[in-house]
Scaffold this motif. Structure first.
Motif, PDB file in Angstrom:
ATOM      1  N   ASP A   1      -3.132   5.113   0.825  1.00 20.97           N
ATOM      2  CA  ASP A   1      -3.591   3.740   1.075  1.00 20.97           C
ATOM      3  C   ASP A   1      -3.938   2.975  -0.199  1.00 20.97           C
ATOM      4  O   ASP A   1      -4.649   1.981  -0.158  1.00 20.97           O
ATOM      5  N   MET A   2      -3.449   3.411  -1.340  1.00 22.63           N
ATOM      6  CA  MET A   2      -3.712   2.723  -2.605  1.00 22.63           C
ATOM      7  C   MET A   2      -2.985   1.381  -2.629  1.00 22.63           C
ATOM      8  O   MET A   2      -1.802   1.299  -2.324  1.00 22.63           O
ATOM      9  N   LEU A   3      -3.697   0.334  -2.980  1.00 24.01           N
ATOM     10  CA  LEU A   3      -3.122  -1.000  -3.088  1.00 24.01           C
ATOM     11  C   LEU A   3      -2.463  -1.158  -4.450  1.00 24.01           C
ATOM     12  O   LEU A   3      -3.059  -0.847  -5.486  1.00 24.01           O
ATOM     13  N   ILE A   4      -1.206  -1.635  -4.436  1.00 20.92           N
ATOM     14  CA  ILE A   4      -0.488  -1.910  -5.676  1.00 20.92           C
ATOM     15  C   ILE A   4       0.176  -3.277  -5.564  1.00 20.92           C
ATOM     16  O   ILE A   4       0.291  -3.845  -4.478  1.00 20.92           O
ATOM     17  N   PHE A   5       0.630  -3.776  -6.695  1.00 24.06           N
ATOM     18  CA  PHE A   5       1.400  -5.006  -6.766  1.00 24.06           C
ATOM     19  C   PHE A   5       2.702  -4.636  -7.450  1.00 24.06           C
ATOM     20  O   PHE A   5       2.693  -4.037  -8.531  1.00 24.06           O
TER      21      PHE A   5
ATOM     22  N   ASN B   1      -0.371  -4.892 -18.815  1.00 22.38           N
ATOM     23  CA  ASN B   1      -1.199  -4.031 -17.965  1.00 22.38           C
ATOM     24  C   ASN B   1      -0.421  -3.482 -16.759  1.00 22.38           C
ATOM     25  O   ASN B   1      -0.948  -3.369 -15.673  1.00 22.38           O
ATOM     26  N   CYS B   2       0.819  -3.116 -16.971  1.00 23.50           N
ATOM     27  CA  CYS B   2       1.669  -2.649 -15.883  1.00 23.50           C
ATOM     28  C   CYS B   2       2.096  -1.193 -16.118  1.00 23.50           C
ATOM     29  O   CYS B   2       1.892  -0.638 -17.187  1.00 23.50           O
ATOM     30  N   VAL B   3       2.691  -0.610 -15.077  1.00 21.14           N
ATOM     31  CA  VAL B   3       3.220   0.749 -15.161  1.00 21.14           C
ATOM     32  C   VAL B   3       4.586   0.794 -14.496  1.00 21.14           C
ATOM     33  O   VAL B   3       4.912  -0.041 -13.657  1.00 21.14           O
ATOM     34  N   ASN B   4       5.381   1.766 -14.863  1.00 17.82           N
ATOM     35  CA  ASN B   4       6.683   1.989 -14.247  1.00 17.82           C
ATOM     36  C   ASN B   4       6.483   2.559 -12.846  1.00 17.82           C
ATOM     37  O   ASN B   4       5.745   3.522 -12.666  1.00 17.82           O
TER      38      ASN B   4
ATOM     39  N   LYS C   1       0.851  -1.188   0.000  1.00 20.09           N
ATOM     40  CA  LYS C   1       0.000   0.000   0.000  1.00 20.09           C
ATOM     41  C   LYS C   1       0.886   1.238   0.000  1.00 20.09           C
ATOM     42  O   LYS C   1       1.932   1.270   0.637  1.00 20.09           O
ATOM     43  N   VAL C   2       0.429   2.261  -0.719  1.00 22.09           N
ATOM     44  CA  VAL C   2       1.124   3.542  -0.768  1.00 22.09           C
ATOM     45  C   VAL C   2       0.746   4.318   0.497  1.00 22.09           C
ATOM     46  O   VAL C   2      -0.442   4.490   0.794  1.00 22.09           O
TER      47      VAL C   2
ATOM     48  N   VAL D   1       4.941  -2.052 -11.616  1.00 19.39           N
ATOM     49  CA  VAL D   1       3.747  -1.975 -10.778  1.00 19.39           C
ATOM     50  C   VAL D   1       2.518  -2.405 -11.576  1.00 19.39           C
ATOM     51  O   VAL D   1       2.374  -2.088 -12.752  1.00 19.39           O
ATOM     52  N   TRP D   2       1.631  -3.117 -10.881  1.00 22.02           N
ATOM     53  CA  TRP D   2       0.311  -3.459 -11.393  1.00 22.02           C
ATOM     54  C   TRP D   2      -0.701  -2.893 -10.413  1.00 22.02           C
ATOM     55  O   TRP D   2      -0.478  -2.902  -9.200  1.00 22.02           O
ATOM     56  N   LEU D   3      -1.804  -2.406 -10.912  1.00 20.09           N
ATOM     57  CA  LEU D   3      -2.840  -1.825 -10.062  1.00 20.09           C
ATOM     58  C   LEU D   3      -3.919  -2.843  -9.697  1.00 20.09           C
ATOM     59  O   LEU D   3      -4.815  -2.535  -8.926  1.00 20.09           O
ATOM     60  N   THR D   4      -3.813  -4.047 -10.254  1.00 22.92           N
ATOM     61  CA  THR D   4      -4.693  -5.165  -9.897  1.00 22.92           C
ATOM     62  C   THR D   4      -3.812  -6.402  -9.739  1.00 22.92           C
ATOM     63  O   THR D   4      -2.637  -6.399 -10.136  1.00 22.92           O
ATOM     64  N   ASN D   5      -4.378  -7.473  -9.227  1.00 17.40           N
ATOM     65  CA  ASN D   5      -3.593  -8.695  -9.085  1.00 17.40           C
ATOM     66  C   ASN D   5      -3.555  -9.522 -10.368  1.00 17.40           C
ATOM     67  O   ASN D   5      -3.106 -10.657 -10.372  1.00 17.40           O
TER      68      ASN D   5
END
Length: 70
Positions: A22-26, A44-47, A17-18, A34-38
């Protein structure tokens, strides 16, 4: 354990979590992708540094909490 699709078996995906919002990331512990979902896929990722800078943070792992391997 879930392995990172980019790291040839070297990177493990963590749920975190950030602190700021409190944002959940993977996140991969090797390449910081980083992925915003599991749903961990290459398309579907981001730097991490770009993502975390957009949150107004510096890009340090210390800006994350509740880090656990998935």
């Amino acid at each position: 354990m879930v392995m990172c699709p980019f790291c040839d078996g070297q990177g493990v995906i963590n749920k975190a979590k950030v602190i700021k919002n409190d944002m959940l990331i993977f996140i991969c512990d090797e390449c910081d992708t980083v992925w915003l979902t599991n749903d961990i896929r290459e398309d579907n990722c981001v730097n991490y540094h770009k993502f975390i800078n957009e949150q107004g943070l510096k890009g340090l792992w210390s800006e994350l909490y509740d880090i656990k391997r998935i």
